[in-house]
Motif scaffolding. Sequence first.
Motif, PDB file in Angstrom:
ATOM      1  N   LYS A 301      14.558  -9.837  -9.593  1.00 46.22           N
ATOM      2  CA  LYS A 301      15.025  -8.686 -10.072  1.00 46.22           C
ATOM      3  C   LYS A 301      14.480  -7.229 -10.048  1.00 46.22           C
ATOM      4  CE  LYS A 301      18.650 -10.500 -12.302  1.00 46.22           C
ATOM      5  NZ  LYS A 301      20.117  -9.932 -11.932  1.00 46.22           N
ATOM      6  N   VAL A 302      13.326  -7.566  -9.270  1.00 40.43           N
ATOM      7  CA  VAL A 302      12.261  -6.315  -9.345  1.00 40.43           C
ATOM      8  C   VAL A 302      12.544  -5.576  -7.867  1.00 40.43           C
ATOM      9  CG1 VAL A 302      10.294  -5.223  -9.308  1.00 40.43           C
ATOM     10  CG2 VAL A 302      10.671  -6.996 -10.935  1.00 40.43           C
ATOM     11  N   ILE A 303      12.858  -4.258  -7.637  1.00 39.66           N
ATOM     12  CA  ILE A 303      12.794  -3.809  -6.587  1.00 39.66           C
ATOM     13  C   ILE A 303      11.440  -2.760  -6.274  1.00 39.66           C
ATOM     14  CG2 ILE A 303      13.737  -1.716  -5.069  1.00 39.66           C
ATOM     15  CD1 ILE A 303      16.477  -2.421  -6.798  1.00 39.66           C
ATOM     16  N   TYR A 304      10.607  -3.110  -5.581  1.00 34.21           N
ATOM     17  CA  TYR A 304       9.182  -2.342  -5.498  1.00 34.21           C
ATOM     18  C   TYR A 304       8.999  -1.338  -4.662  1.00 34.21           C
ATOM     19  CZ  TYR A 304       4.360  -2.171  -5.216  1.00 34.21           C
ATOM     20  OH  TYR A 304       2.917  -1.812  -5.014  1.00 34.21           O
ATOM     21  N   ILE A 305       8.644  -0.020  -5.220  1.00 36.46           N
ATOM     22  CA  ILE A 305       8.481   1.121  -4.218  1.00 36.46           C
ATOM     23  C   ILE A 305       7.001   1.459  -4.283  1.00 36.46           C
ATOM     24  CG2 ILE A 305       9.238   3.231  -3.880  1.00 36.46           C
ATOM     25  CD1 ILE A 305      12.115   2.857  -4.742  1.00 36.46           C
ATOM     26  N   GLY A 306       6.490   2.043  -3.087  1.00 36.60           N
ATOM     27  CA  GLY A 306       5.167   2.344  -3.073  1.00 36.60           C
ATOM     28  C   GLY A 306       4.779   3.351  -1.917  1.00 36.60           C
ATOM     29  N   THR A 307       3.879   4.029  -2.010  1.00 34.39           N
ATOM     30  CA  THR A 307       3.634   5.302  -1.032  1.00 34.39           C
ATOM     31  C   THR A 307       2.121   5.299  -0.767  1.00 34.39           C
ATOM     32  OG1 THR A 307       3.998   7.465  -0.298  1.00 34.39           O
ATOM     33  CG2 THR A 307       3.508   6.795  -2.788  1.00 34.39           C
ATOM     34  N   PHE A 308       1.830   5.707   0.556  1.00 36.02           N
ATOM     35  CA  PHE A 308       0.479   6.068   1.131  1.00 36.02           C
ATOM     36  C   PHE A 308       0.112   7.532   0.755  1.00 36.02           C
ATOM     37  CE2 PHE A 308       1.589   2.380   3.643  1.00 36.02           C
ATOM     38  CZ  PHE A 308       0.452   1.619   3.293  1.00 36.02           C
ATOM     39  N   SER A 309       1.049   8.349   0.150  1.00 44.41           N
ATOM     40  CA  SER A 309       0.783   9.810   0.146  1.00 44.41           C
ATOM     41  C   SER A 309      -0.347  10.123  -0.610  1.00 44.41           C
ATOM     42  CB  SER A 309       1.992  10.397  -0.521  1.00 44.41           C
ATOM     43  OG  SER A 309       3.117  10.447   0.464  1.00 44.41           O
ATOM     44  N   LYS A 310      -0.583   9.244  -1.880  1.00 43.42           N
ATOM     45  CA  LYS A 310      -1.690   9.663  -2.984  1.00 43.42           C
ATOM     46  C   LYS A 310      -3.060   9.049  -2.158  1.00 43.42           C
ATOM     47  CE  LYS A 310       0.241  11.603  -6.447  1.00 43.42           C
ATOM     48  NZ  LYS A 310      -0.249  12.973  -6.807  1.00 43.42           N
ATOM     49  N   ALA A 311      -2.843   7.762  -1.762  1.00 44.42           N
ATOM     50  CA  ALA A 311      -4.104   6.901  -1.330  1.00 44.42           C
ATOM     51  C   ALA A 311      -4.653   7.588   0.065  1.00 44.42           C
ATOM     52  CB  ALA A 311      -3.711   5.739  -1.097  1.00 44.42           C
ATOM     53  N   ILE A 312      -3.896   8.089   0.960  1.00 45.00           N
ATOM     54  CA  ILE A 312      -4.264   8.380   2.209  1.00 45.00           C
ATOM     55  C   ILE A 312      -4.322  10.070   2.301  1.00 45.00           C
ATOM     56  CG2 ILE A 312      -3.916   8.511   4.928  1.00 45.00           C
ATOM     57  CD1 ILE A 312      -3.053   5.684   4.525  1.00 45.00           C
ATOM     58  N   ALA A 313      -2.939  10.748   2.530  1.00 45.29           N
ATOM     59  CA  ALA A 313      -2.781  12.236   2.355  1.00 45.29           C
ATOM     60  C   ALA A 313      -1.058  12.495   2.213  1.00 45.29           C
ATOM     61  CB  ALA A 313      -3.227  12.683   3.684  1.00 45.29           C
ATOM     62  N   PRO A 314      -0.992  13.305   1.528  1.00 47.53           N
ATOM     63  CA  PRO A 314       0.600  13.567   1.141  1.00 47.53           C
ATOM     64  C   PRO A 314       1.265  13.758   2.535  1.00 47.53           C
ATOM     65  CG  PRO A 314      -0.766  14.784  -0.163  1.00 47.53           C
ATOM     66  CD  PRO A 314      -1.803  14.462   0.961  1.00 47.53           C
ATOM     67  N   ALA A 315       0.854  14.358   3.539  1.00 44.77           N
ATOM     68  CA  ALA A 315       1.720  14.662   4.775  1.00 44.77           C
ATOM     69  C   ALA A 315       1.794  13.208   5.537  1.00 44.77           C
ATOM     70  CB  ALA A 315       0.824  15.533   5.728  1.00 44.77           C
ATOM     71  N   ILE A 316       1.166  12.194   5.242  1.00 46.42           N
ATOM     72  CA  ILE A 316       1.442  10.917   5.960  1.00 46.42           C
ATOM     73  C   ILE A 316       3.062  10.541   5.802  1.00 46.42           C
ATOM     74  CG2 ILE A 316       1.286   8.259   5.933  1.00 46.42           C
ATOM     75  CD1 ILE A 316      -1.121   9.937   6.868  1.00 46.42           C
ATOM     76  N   ARG A 317       3.680  10.766   4.557  1.00 51.21           N
ATOM     77  CA  ARG A 317       5.096  10.585   4.307  1.00 51.21           C
ATOM     78  C   ARG A 317       5.638   9.307   4.804  1.00 51.21           C
ATOM     79  NH1 ARG A 317       6.721  13.223   0.570  1.00 51.21           N
ATOM     80  NH2 ARG A 317       8.921  13.146   1.555  1.00 51.21           N
ATOM     81  N   ILE A 318       4.659   8.235   4.617  1.00 48.74           N
ATOM     82  CA  ILE A 318       5.304   6.782   4.926  1.00 48.74           C
ATOM     83  C   ILE A 318       5.149   6.100   3.360  1.00 48.74           C
ATOM     84  CG2 ILE A 318       4.656   4.645   5.913  1.00 48.74           C
ATOM     85  CD1 ILE A 318       3.528   6.210   8.264  1.00 48.74           C
ATOM     86  N   SER A 319       6.450   5.939   3.192  1.00 45.69           N
ATOM     87  CA  SER A 319       6.620   4.854   1.982  1.00 45.69           C
ATOM     88  C   SER A 319       7.174   3.506   2.360  1.00 45.69           C
ATOM     89  CB  SER A 319       7.454   5.705   0.689  1.00 45.69           C
ATOM     90  OG  SER A 319       6.879   6.768   0.261  1.00 45.69           O
TER      91      SER A 319
END
Length: 465
Positions: A301-319
Amino acid sequence: MKDLVMELDSRGIRPLYEQIYNYIKEEIRSGKLLYQEKLPSTRSLAEYLQVSRSTVDLAYEQLLSEGYIESRPYKGFFVCQVEELYDLKDAMERGEERTEDGQARFQYDFSPNIVELSSFPFGTWKKITKETLTDDRKEMFALGHPQGDIQLRRTICHYLHTSRGVNCLPEQIIVGAGNDYLLLLLEKILGRHRSVALENPTYKRAYQIFDSFAYQVRTIPMDRNGISVDALERSGADLAYVMPSHQFPTGIVMPIGRRLELLRWAAGQEGRYLIEDDYDSEFRYRGKPIPSLQASDRMGKVIYIGTFSKAIAPAIRISYMVLPGELLECYRQNYRFFSSTVSRIDQSILDVFIREGAFERHLNKMRKIYKSRHDCLLSACKRYLKNITISGENAGLHLLLHYRGKRAEEELIRLASERGVRVYGVSETYIGRLPENWQPTLILGYAGLDEKDIESGVRILSDCI
């Protein structure tokens, strides 16, 4: 689309991305770049300026985070409407400093959206990029898998399981260029005319995205444990977008009891799903890491969404998005014709960056830096500020100041701005009317300021509170 003709000083003190950022920002503020005007793509501007694409990505991402430009999927970057333009006299009166090129800016900006970029391992990233491009891997220039390259998905799968307790297979993961794209794709998978509930206050960008769909958008009040499940049940929503590990902006970490209530709500009716945005989950400064909500899901029942923008750099733009089995099957049957929005070269670089341990080393380094700034801000607030209480500490990249004095939130922000300090109001993150007995509350982000600036900024802020 207007050409951006600028002179860059490759030997200057300021990084190239900051020079590009400052130039475009000044063009917008001076009215030379107009509202809704399209900017060059990051690739074309990088080629024109003879700099790396990641340099332009960093500049654009900073402009995105500050609201000067917006990204429209499949269309590009466009200038946002900037209502207040500054001139030299106004800037001097407000205590704003000027850079050498005459650009006005706040001397101390406590933005919750800015991250520390000077500590990014540029040398390691450059080395991996060079090795990737000189490895004669022709397949990287071919169209890749629509969900993202399998090797990167395997790496993300392993990372999510070990760090967040997420239970999934690489086949369940979809890689995309930012959360915006993944939510747009998710709308296709879930179908139109759904009803989605969001916490209130909430992440305004997510609200705006859902509001642009053919969805009914409900806002649900929160208590000290997070979203009210009783109010969620009464709302009639069949989807709920939540941030259980570190809610923005309140900083609430949802306890296990409330998580189980949410999972029971989702399992109580066919077609219900929880969309978990694992916001800021990498940064926790006290106690053990909090597992994801998805880690407790046994019913799909859970759709999980995450990103590397905060942990690496905003311009990575990979979620990335993890789909439960039923929705994965729907995606495979109906929507696999959507091509991946992330370059295979960028996917390969990120994959190596994580697998060779550079990501873990960088993350550990940033945790230490952010904890030091977090502790410095807490200490400064307790020493200099009166009539306030603090919440949302010990995790993430911001905390909240609850004001008990007689001034309104807008007045606090204005007074701070006049002294060259930029702070943000929680009222801006509410949808609709503010709660009864509303207490003015400020958001103070600390990731983009060093300890000296944090101390100085809070000392100035004390004159306004």
